[in-house]
Design a protein around this motif. Structure first.
Motif, PDB file in Angstrom:
ATOM      1  N   LYS B 188       0.838  -1.209   0.000  1.00  0.00           N
ATOM      2  CA  LYS B 188       0.000   0.000   0.000  1.00  0.00           C
ATOM      3  C   LYS B 188       0.868   1.252   0.000  1.00  0.00           C
ATOM      4  O   LYS B 188       1.823   1.358   0.771  1.00  0.00           O
ATOM      5  N   VAL B 189       0.481   2.185  -0.844  1.00  0.00           N
ATOM      6  CA  VAL B 189       1.241   3.431  -0.961  1.00  0.00           C
ATOM      7  C   VAL B 189       1.387   4.117   0.390  1.00  0.00           C
ATOM      8  O   VAL B 189       2.466   4.581   0.743  1.00  0.00           O
ATOM      9  N   ILE B 192       4.231   2.562   2.087  1.00  0.00           N
ATOM     10  CA  ILE B 192       5.508   2.586   1.372  1.00  0.00           C
ATOM     11  C   ILE B 192       6.061   3.999   1.236  1.00  0.00           C
ATOM     12  O   ILE B 192       7.264   4.221   1.251  1.00  0.00           O
ATOM     13  N   ILE B 193       5.146   4.956   1.138  1.00  0.00           N
ATOM     14  CA  ILE B 193       5.539   6.327   0.802  1.00  0.00           C
ATOM     15  C   ILE B 193       6.600   6.882   1.752  1.00  0.00           C
ATOM     16  O   ILE B 193       7.491   7.623   1.335  1.00  0.00           O
ATOM     17  N   ASP B 195       9.091   5.345   3.086  1.00  0.00           N
ATOM     18  CA  ASP B 195      10.411   4.916   2.614  1.00  0.00           C
ATOM     19  C   ASP B 195      10.853   5.726   1.407  1.00  0.00           C
ATOM     20  O   ASP B 195      12.019   6.082   1.281  1.00  0.00           O
ATOM     21  N   TYR B 196       9.900   6.008   0.542  1.00  0.00           N
ATOM     22  CA  TYR B 196      10.236   6.779  -0.654  1.00  0.00           C
ATOM     23  C   TYR B 196      10.533   8.223  -0.319  1.00  0.00           C
ATOM     24  O   TYR B 196      11.199   8.917  -1.073  1.00  0.00           O
ATOM     25  N   VAL B 199      13.787   9.860  -0.459  1.00  0.00           N
ATOM     26  CA  VAL B 199      14.157  10.568  -1.682  1.00  0.00           C
ATOM     27  C   VAL B 199      13.880  12.058  -1.520  1.00  0.00           C
ATOM     28  O   VAL B 199      14.460  12.883  -2.202  1.00  0.00           O
ATOM     29  N   VAL B 202      16.611  14.035  -1.203  1.00  0.00           N
ATOM     30  CA  VAL B 202      17.014  14.534  -2.517  1.00  0.00           C
ATOM     31  C   VAL B 202      16.401  15.898  -2.754  1.00  0.00           C
ATOM     32  O   VAL B 202      17.061  16.862  -3.073  1.00  0.00           O
ATOM     33  N   GLN B 203      15.086  15.929  -2.544  1.00  0.00           N
ATOM     34  CA  GLN B 203      14.339  17.154  -2.790  1.00  0.00           C
ATOM     35  C   GLN B 203      14.915  18.314  -1.961  1.00  0.00           C
ATOM     36  O   GLN B 203      15.093  19.409  -2.467  1.00  0.00           O
TER      37      GLN B 203
END
Lengths: 210, 210
Positions: B188-189, B192-193, B195-196, B199, B202-203
């Motif tokens: 499910k997003v 999971i989101i 963990d993402y 990134v 990065v932003q």
């Protein structure tokens, strides 16, 4: 009979949506029907109307848009491409799942019209390591790096609009995960309860007799 | 590290919750931790504190209730039984899934406190055919039939409160379905989101450098 589900597979361009769909088709467990798109581009040799595409004239397509008969559509190299709403709805009403592999723009159009669908976002495996990859490459101009970073961030933001995220690390694993999601979605109370409400025929009889 | 999930398996009494949990334990894929209940009943020979139960005094238990330290509890044959909130929360914060097999009353208490959990309702396979079974048996008094029907209807109404419904037709199949649900929930997003969002480091860098 309970309704089928709409399953939408989408993700950034180049992530391998088509390859994953082909893997699911290859397994062909008959668990769902693949949606057929409508297009105004000319039929090619060996293509079959209603199988590869529903072929239509520009007039017909524009009329379908006007009458809200398209679940989503866009234009590409001067031709219309889209998903006829009726085909999707008929399949669902027959109790069959329908599978739509589609770009992110189309997926958002579909979500607006059929939010009850199962929206799966296919992600590149390297999203996490993107920062390192982009900066370590060292050959690209700052402008190119900026554009890549921006695109990556946009991709992450799109993920939020989906129900599930599946990493496309290995195609067969990505296909496994999609099958798992579909199986699990069929166990959702909101989908099952209708079948159990047949028992509410019990309830009605029960009340009628008292 | 992403958080673990709370998985709650419940269902009407007699449906076989314990048997299905045992089947999952037997497979022991190490995919989750089983919750340990707290009780005021006396420790029996061979039982181990912290393994079979957390054994406590009545005073300690009542204090825990007062301090909102119990995720759920009830009284049975003069003893308290319940789920300590801290044990569940600690496990989740360690990134591990925790599995709770519990009666319907307890499950609703847990849902109120941790609605983000995955709530699975185990149903008897004969719910659909219940009407026929009950009326065809023909030996029971109208009052007994009435009570059974009422109970069945109440059971269906409880199902609405859950995320998933799993029919316990064959124990191994029921266990398979539960594993499928858990696998799918991990995709499910919303889970999971986080963990993402690494990134999004990065932003941040990206923005800081411009």
């Amino acid at each position: 009979m309970s309704k089928g589900m709409l399953i939408v597979l989408s993700g950034p361009s180049g992530v391998g949506k088509g390859t994953v769909r082909q893997e699911l088709t290859r397994r062909d467990k008959g668990q769902f029907v693949y949606s057929v798109s409508m297009t105004t581009r000319k039929m090619r040799p060996k293509e079959v109307d209603g199988v590869d595409y529903f072929f239509s004239t520009v007039d017909e397509f524009q009329q379908a848009i006007k009458n809200d008969q398209m679940l989503e559509y866009n234009q590409y190299v001067g031709n219309y491409y889209g998903t006829p709403r009726k085909y999707v709805e008929d399949t669902i009403n027959q109790g069959k799942d329908i599978f739509l592999e589609i770009d992110v723009g189309g997926a958002m159009q579909v979500k607006e019209k059929m939010p009850e669908g199962v929206f799966i976002f296919l992600t590149p495996p390297d999203l996490k390591s993107l920062r390192g990859r982009i900066t370590q490459r060292g050959t690209d101009s700052a402008a190119v790096i900026d554009r890549r970073m921006e695109q990556a961030i946009n991709e992450i933001n799109l993920m939020k609009e989906y129900d599930y995220a599946v990493v496309n690390d290995v195609v067969s694993k990505a296909a496994d995960r999609i099958e798992t999601i579909i199986e699990s979605e069929h166990l959702k109370v909101e989908r099952i309860i209708q079948d159990y409400l047949k028992v509410s025929g019990v309830q009605n009889d029960y009340k009628a007799n008292n």
